[in-house]
Design an enzyme around this catalytic site. Structure first.
Site, PDB file in Angstrom:
ATOM      1  N   SER A  14       0.826  -1.216   0.000  1.00  0.00           N
ATOM      2  CA  SER A  14       0.000   0.000   0.000  1.00  0.00           C
ATOM      3  C   SER A  14       0.859   1.264   0.000  1.00  0.00           C
ATOM      4  O   SER A  14       0.495   2.267  -0.629  1.00  0.00           O
ATOM      5  CB  SER A  14      -0.997   0.004   1.155  1.00  0.00           C
ATOM      6  OG  SER A  14      -0.365   0.272   2.375  1.00  0.00           O
ATOM      7  N   ASN A  15       1.996   1.242   0.679  1.00  0.00           N
ATOM      8  CA  ASN A  15       2.898   2.402   0.600  1.00  0.00           C
ATOM      9  C   ASN A  15       3.518   2.512  -0.780  1.00  0.00           C
ATOM     10  O   ASN A  15       3.701   3.621  -1.307  1.00  0.00           O
ATOM     11  CB  ASN A  15       3.981   2.305   1.672  1.00  0.00           C
ATOM     12  CG  ASN A  15       3.489   2.810   3.010  1.00  0.00           C
ATOM     13  OD1 ASN A  15       3.290   4.011   3.187  1.00  0.00           O
ATOM     14  ND2 ASN A  15       3.246   1.897   3.935  1.00  0.00           N
ATOM     15  N   MET A  91      10.722  -6.396   4.475  1.00  0.00           N
ATOM     16  CA  MET A  91      10.935  -6.947   5.813  1.00  0.00           C
ATOM     17  C   MET A  91      12.217  -7.775   5.918  1.00  0.00           C
ATOM     18  O   MET A  91      12.252  -8.793   6.604  1.00  0.00           O
ATOM     19  CB  MET A  91       9.708  -7.761   6.236  1.00  0.00           C
ATOM     20  CG  MET A  91       8.408  -6.985   6.165  1.00  0.00           C
ATOM     21  SD  MET A  91       8.437  -5.372   6.973  1.00  0.00           S
ATOM     22  CE  MET A  91       7.817  -5.819   8.593  1.00  0.00           C
ATOM     23  N   ARG A  92      13.270  -7.352   5.244  1.00  0.00           N
ATOM     24  CA  ARG A  92      14.586  -7.989   5.391  1.00  0.00           C
ATOM     25  C   ARG A  92      15.575  -6.937   5.863  1.00  0.00           C
ATOM     26  O   ARG A  92      15.570  -5.808   5.359  1.00  0.00           O
ATOM     27  CB  ARG A  92      15.105  -8.535   4.049  1.00  0.00           C
ATOM     28  CG  ARG A  92      14.254  -9.566   3.401  1.00  0.00           C
ATOM     29  CD  ARG A  92      14.242 -10.882   4.103  1.00  0.00           C
ATOM     30  NE  ARG A  92      15.532 -11.553   4.154  1.00  0.00           N
ATOM     31  CZ  ARG A  92      15.726 -12.689   4.825  1.00  0.00           C
ATOM     32  NH1 ARG A  92      14.743 -13.243   5.494  1.00  0.00           N
ATOM     33  NH2 ARG A  92      16.915 -13.260   4.842  1.00  0.00           N
ATOM     34  N   ASN A 108      13.388   4.465   4.208  1.00  0.00           N
ATOM     35  CA  ASN A 108      12.473   3.435   4.719  1.00  0.00           C
ATOM     36  C   ASN A 108      11.323   4.112   5.451  1.00  0.00           C
ATOM     37  O   ASN A 108      11.487   5.191   6.016  1.00  0.00           O
ATOM     38  CB  ASN A 108      13.227   2.519   5.701  1.00  0.00           C
ATOM     39  CG  ASN A 108      12.332   1.441   6.301  1.00  0.00           C
ATOM     40  OD1 ASN A 108      11.572   0.783   5.590  1.00  0.00           O
ATOM     41  ND2 ASN A 108      12.402   1.256   7.612  1.00  0.00           N
ATOM     42  N   HIS A 110       8.549   3.383   8.571  1.00  0.00           N
ATOM     43  CA  HIS A 110       8.329   2.502   9.723  1.00  0.00           C
ATOM     44  C   HIS A 110       7.091   2.979  10.478  1.00  0.00           C
ATOM     45  O   HIS A 110       6.915   4.181  10.691  1.00  0.00           O
ATOM     46  CB  HIS A 110       9.556   2.522  10.637  1.00  0.00           C
ATOM     47  CG  HIS A 110       9.405   1.612  11.808  1.00  0.00           C
ATOM     48  ND1 HIS A 110       9.504   0.235  11.692  1.00  0.00           N
ATOM     49  CD2 HIS A 110       9.117   1.867  13.109  1.00  0.00           C
ATOM     50  CE1 HIS A 110       9.300  -0.309  12.881  1.00  0.00           C
ATOM     51  NE2 HIS A 110       9.066   0.659  13.757  1.00  0.00           N
ATOM     52  N   ASP A 146      15.686  -0.174  11.620  1.00  0.00           N
ATOM     53  CA  ASP A 146      14.829   0.985  11.882  1.00  0.00           C
ATOM     54  C   ASP A 146      15.612   2.124  12.524  1.00  0.00           C
ATOM     55  O   ASP A 146      15.120   2.826  13.417  1.00  0.00           O
ATOM     56  CB  ASP A 146      13.615   0.581  12.740  1.00  0.00           C
ATOM     57  CG  ASP A 146      12.770  -0.480  12.049  1.00  0.00           C
ATOM     58  OD1 ASP A 146      12.661  -0.431  10.813  1.00  0.00           O
ATOM     59  OD2 ASP A 146      12.237  -1.366  12.732  1.00  0.00           O
ATOM     60  N   ALA A 174      -1.620   7.952   7.526  1.00  0.00           N
ATOM     61  CA  ALA A 174      -0.536   8.935   7.699  1.00  0.00           C
ATOM     62  C   ALA A 174       0.690   8.525   6.873  1.00  0.00           C
ATOM     63  O   ALA A 174       1.348   9.368   6.253  1.00  0.00           O
ATOM     64  CB  ALA A 174      -0.176   9.057   9.176  1.00  0.00           C
ATOM     65  N   GLU A 175       0.992   7.223   6.847  1.00  0.00           N
ATOM     66  CA  GLU A 175       2.139   6.746   6.066  1.00  0.00           C
ATOM     67  C   GLU A 175       1.990   7.144   4.600  1.00  0.00           C
ATOM     68  O   GLU A 175       2.941   7.571   3.952  1.00  0.00           O
ATOM     69  CB  GLU A 175       2.248   5.213   6.168  1.00  0.00           C
ATOM     70  CG  GLU A 175       2.626   4.717   7.540  1.00  0.00           C
ATOM     71  CD  GLU A 175       2.844   3.197   7.564  1.00  0.00           C
ATOM     72  OE1 GLU A 175       3.537   2.680   6.685  1.00  0.00           O
ATOM     73  OE2 GLU A 175       2.313   2.545   8.485  1.00  0.00           O
TER      74      GLU A 175
END
Ligand code: GAR
Length: 200
Positions: A14-15, A91-92, A108, A110, A146, A174-175
């Site tokens: 979605s992002n 997710m790596r 990135n 988060h 992160d 918000a992202e």
């Protein structure tokens, strides 16, 4: 001038879609050259294709070591022609060589107000901690998980009736606002790891 960017995903995308949509605006300073997934079944791959974006899979399970996967991913990124890389639900954890090669050009998103709640299950942990504000962060990628200089954050209120799902939905909205704004600033050359904050 429009800067070529690649997006790395592992799942829903979605992002990724928010970035693809933002790039359609004629004045947007970046365009997406490729979406790369480490998971062949990532739903985001189909969404990217539906939007006419080239896709590629670099499946981490095909590689004996993390370093070998990183090398293949690095090669794929170079071949894509991208100048910038956006991790969008990727997710790596990436190793120091790859991160170093893309220093200042890899960002990135988060789902927390970093440095709070690094890692997984951020919404559950925010509710358990009883915080009144939660949100999302876009940051330059560095070797730590992160971590890296913060480019932008958007906070959302935590409501008494929130579940992890309702909170996740509010943060995700918000992202989808924050990430395109940060990519825009990066593509315009307005931010660097030394001076990462967007000045409005
Ligand atoms: C997003 O909430 C993103 O912030 C998070 O994964 C989700 C992916 O959703 N990323 C991380 O947790 C990275 N540490 P999406 O595939 O729909 O964009």
């Amino acid at each position: 001038m429009s800067v070529p960017a690649a997006i790395l995903i592992s799942g829903r995308g979605s992002n990724m879609l928010a970035l693809i949509e933002a790039c359609k605006a004629p004045d947007f300073p970046a365009h997406i050259v490729q979406v790369i997934s480490n998971r062949p079944q990532a739903p985001g791959l189909d969404i990217a294709r539906q939007h006419g974006i080239d896709t590629r899979v670099v499946d981490h399970t095909d590689f004996a070591s993390r370093a070998a996967f990183d090398q293949a991913l690095g090669r794929a990124l170079r071949e894509s022609g991208a100048h910038l890389v956006c991790l969008a639900g990727f997710m790596r954890l990436l190793g120091p060589d790859l991160v170093h090669a893309w220093h200042g050009r890899m960002i990135n998103i988060h789902p927390s107000l970093l440095p709070a709640f690094k890692g997984l299950n951020t919404h559950e942990r925010a509710l358990q901690a009883g915080v009144s504000e939660h949100g999302c962060t876009v940051h330059f990628v560095s070797a730590g998980m992160d971590e890296g200089p913060v480019i932008g954050q958007e906070s959302v209120p935590v409501k008494p009736e929130d579940t992890p799902q309702t909170l996740a939905r509010r943060v995700l909205e918000a992202e989808h606002r924050l990430y395109p704004a940060c990519l825009r600033a990066l593509a315009q050359g307005r931010i660097t790891p030394q001076s990462p904050q967007i000045q409005s």
